[in-house]
Design a protein around this motif. Structure first.
Motif, short mmCIF file in Angstrom:
data_model
loop_
_atom_site.label_atom_id
_atom_site.label_comp_id
_atom_site.label_asym_id
_atom_site.label_seq_id
_atom_site.Cartn_x
_atom_site.Cartn_y
_atom_site.Cartn_z
N ARG A 22 -21.13 70.34 64.98
CA ARG A 22 -20.87 69.34 66.04
C ARG A 22 -21.11 67.93 65.52
NH1 ARG A 22 -23.11 72.87 70.80
NH2 ARG A 22 -21.14 73.89 71.38
N GLU A 23 -22.13 67.76 64.68
CA GLU A 23 -22.38 66.44 64.09
C GLU A 23 -21.19 66.02 63.21
OE1 GLU A 23 -27.18 67.16 63.80
OE2 GLU A 23 -26.06 66.81 61.94
N GLN A 24 -20.70 66.98 62.40
CA GLN A 24 -19.55 66.66 61.55
C GLN A 24 -18.33 66.29 62.39
OE1 GLN A 24 -20.35 70.38 59.13
NE2 GLN A 24 -19.17 69.21 57.64
N LEU A 25 -18.14 67.04 63.47
CA LEU A 25 -17.00 66.75 64.35
C LEU A 25 -17.13 65.38 64.99
CD1 LEU A 25 -16.45 70.24 66.05
CD2 LEU A 25 -14.78 69.00 64.68
N ALA A 26 -18.36 65.00 65.31
CA ALA A 26 -18.57 63.69 65.95
C ALA A 26 -18.24 62.53 65.00
CB ALA A 26 -20.01 63.57 66.44
N ILE A 28 -15.75 62.55 62.94
CA ILE A 28 -14.31 62.55 62.63
C ILE A 28 -13.56 61.39 63.30
CG2 ILE A 28 -12.17 63.80 63.15
CD1 ILE A 28 -13.55 66.31 62.19
N GLU A 29 -13.81 61.18 64.59
CA GLU A 29 -13.03 60.18 65.31
C GLU A 29 -13.24 58.77 64.74
OE1 GLU A 29 -10.57 61.11 67.00
OE2 GLU A 29 -10.01 59.02 67.38
N PRO A 30 -14.50 58.35 64.50
CA PRO A 30 -14.68 57.02 63.89
C PRO A 30 -13.98 56.90 62.53
CG PRO A 30 -16.79 57.89 64.62
CD PRO A 30 -15.78 58.98 64.82
N GLU A 31 -14.00 57.99 61.75
CA GLU A 31 -13.36 57.96 60.44
C GLU A 31 -11.85 57.79 60.60
OE1 GLU A 31 -13.26 60.43 56.25
OE2 GLU A 31 -13.84 61.46 58.09
N ARG A 32 -11.29 58.53 61.55
CA ARG A 32 -9.87 58.44 61.82
C ARG A 32 -9.50 57.01 62.24
NH1 ARG A 32 -7.43 63.39 63.91
NH2 ARG A 32 -9.30 63.64 65.12
N GLN A 33 -10.32 56.44 63.12
CA GLN A 33 -10.05 55.09 63.60
C GLN A 33 -10.12 54.07 62.48
OE1 GLN A 33 -12.66 54.51 66.92
NE2 GLN A 33 -11.42 55.79 68.27
N LEU A 34 -11.03 54.30 61.53
CA LEU A 34 -11.17 53.39 60.39
C LEU A 34 -9.85 53.27 59.62
CD1 LEU A 34 -13.20 51.75 58.52
CD2 LEU A 34 -13.32 53.86 57.18
N PHE A 35 -9.26 54.42 59.28
CA PHE A 35 -8.01 54.38 58.50
C PHE A 35 -6.85 53.85 59.34
CE2 PHE A 35 -10.49 57.47 56.02
CZ PHE A 35 -10.42 56.80 54.81
N GLN A 36 -6.86 54.20 60.63
CA GLN A 36 -5.79 53.69 61.50
C GLN A 36 -5.88 52.17 61.62
OE1 GLN A 36 -6.58 56.17 64.89
NE2 GLN A 36 -4.81 57.49 64.52
N SER A 37 -7.10 51.66 61.77
CA SER A 37 -7.21 50.21 61.97
C SER A 37 -6.94 49.45 60.67
CB SER A 37 -8.57 49.83 62.57
OG SER A 37 -9.56 49.85 61.58
N ARG A 38 -7.28 50.06 59.51
CA ARG A 38 -6.93 49.42 58.23
C ARG A 38 -5.42 49.28 58.09
NH1 ARG A 38 -10.72 52.36 53.80
NH2 ARG A 38 -12.69 51.43 54.42
N ALA A 39 -4.72 50.37 58.41
CA ALA A 39 -3.25 50.33 58.31
C ALA A 39 -2.68 49.33 59.31
CB ALA A 39 -2.67 51.73 58.56
N ALA A 40 -3.27 49.30 60.51
CA ALA A 40 -2.76 48.39 61.54
C ALA A 40 -2.98 46.94 61.13
CB ALA A 40 -3.44 48.67 62.88
N SER A 41 -4.12 46.65 60.49
CA SER A 41 -4.37 45.25 60.15
C SER A 41 -3.50 44.83 58.95
CB SER A 41 -5.86 44.99 59.93
OG SER A 41 -6.21 45.19 58.59
N ALA A 42 -3.21 45.76 58.04
CA ALA A 42 -2.28 45.43 56.95
C ALA A 42 -0.89 45.16 57.52
CB ALA A 42 -2.23 46.56 55.94
N GLN A 43 -0.49 45.94 58.51
CA GLN A 43 0.82 45.75 59.15
C GLN A 43 0.85 44.40 59.88
OE1 GLN A 43 3.64 47.61 58.85
NE2 GLN A 43 4.60 45.97 60.02
N ALA A 44 -0.27 44.06 60.54
CA ALA A 44 -0.35 42.78 61.25
C ALA A 44 -0.23 41.62 60.25
CB ALA A 44 -1.65 42.68 62.02
N GLY A 45 -0.83 41.79 59.06
CA GLY A 45 -0.72 40.78 58.02
C GLY A 45 0.72 40.59 57.59
N LEU A 46 1.43 41.70 57.47
CA LEU A 46 2.84 41.64 57.09
C LEU A 46 3.67 40.96 58.19
CD1 LEU A 46 5.33 42.36 55.43
CD2 LEU A 46 5.25 44.65 56.40
N ASP A 47 3.44 41.36 59.43
CA ASP A 47 4.19 40.75 60.55
C ASP A 47 3.96 39.24 60.58
OD1 ASP A 47 5.00 43.26 61.18
OD2 ASP A 47 3.60 43.54 62.86
#
Ligand SMILES: [Zn+2]
Length: 242
Positions: A22-26, A28-47
């Motif tokens: 359960r700790e490992q599962l908890a 997961i979501e922050p880790e997922r958000q980290l990569f999503q937000s990195r990609a989103a901010s690189a895209q925002a830089g491009l835009d």
């Protein structure tokens, strides 16, 4: 060792594994958000870089049109000059034409400046495109790994949970209730050994009599201080620590 203690120890082991998963599962979501937000901010830089190119191009185009209208203005003045018979008017028109020419030079200089800016912004945009693409790829592959890891953990968790159900079904109800109450209050270290004469949970030193009854294993013994369920095995040290 008492049969019930053996069962509770196995249950405790399952509960520890369940809580680790359960700790490992908890996480997961922050880790997922980290990569999503990195990609989103690189895209925002491009835009943003693309937008700068576009805006500067619009500004440059405006200057070009202004210069164009000044040229038309000059043609108009030149025609009026051709048609007039008055010297004064002729000179005034010559002055207007000169002003327009100066203005055109200024507008053309400004356009060159903007073209240099556009070139710089285009370079930025090209860099931002590579960065955004890279971040997108990293995120895509990480998210895939994360999803696969999550799926494995969920499968393991559901296996452990159904195993736990089987285990609890075989444990006498009063002992199970006691165990689960302790589990809620004290975490997953509730069936503890006596080592060197102290409680494996709270480390209180026990009187010899308590250890003897625990060793006899006729009833379930709990720590008089913390309430944890105690057990004693022959390899544990009966001797008091001092
Ligand atoms: Zn204790």
């Amino acid at each position: 060792m008492q049969h019930i203690i053996e069962k509770l120890l196995i249950l405790q082991d399952r509960d520890r594994r369940i809580s680790r998963i359960r700790e490992q599962l908890a996480r997961i979501e922050p880790e997922r958000q980290l990569f999503q937000s990195r990609a989103a901010s690189a895209q925002a830089g491009l835009d943003n870089a693309k937008l700068k190119v576009k805006q500067t191009e619009t500004d440059r185009k405006k200057l070009e049109l202004e210069a164009e209208s000044k040229k038309q203005q000059i043609e108009k003045y030149a025609l009026q000059q051709f048609q007039t018979k008055k010297n004064e008017e002729y000179r005034a028109l010559a002055h207007e034409i000169e002003t327009c020419k100066e203005e055109i030079t200024r507008l053309e200089d400004k356009q060159l400046e903007l073209m240099e800016q556009i070139e710089a912004f285009q370079k930025q945009a090209a860099g931002a495109t590579r960065e955004a693409e890279e971040s997108r790829k990293v995120a895509e592959s990480k998210l895939k790994d994360i999803a696969a890891g999550e799926q494995n953990l969920r499968a393991e968790l559901s296996g452990l949970e159904s195993n736990r159900d089987q285990l609890t079904a075989a444990i006498e109800e009063r002992a199970l209730r006691q165990y689960e109450r302790l589990l809620r209050n004290k975490g997953d270290n509730v069936v503890v050994g006596i080592q060197h004469g102290v409680c494996g949970g709270c480390h209180m030193k026990f009187p010899v009599q308590l250890m003897v009854s625990c060793q006899a294993a006729k009833e379930m013994i709990t720590c008089p201080n913390c309430g944890r369920i105690l057990y004693y095995t022959s390899d544990m040290d009966l001797a008091v620590a001092d």
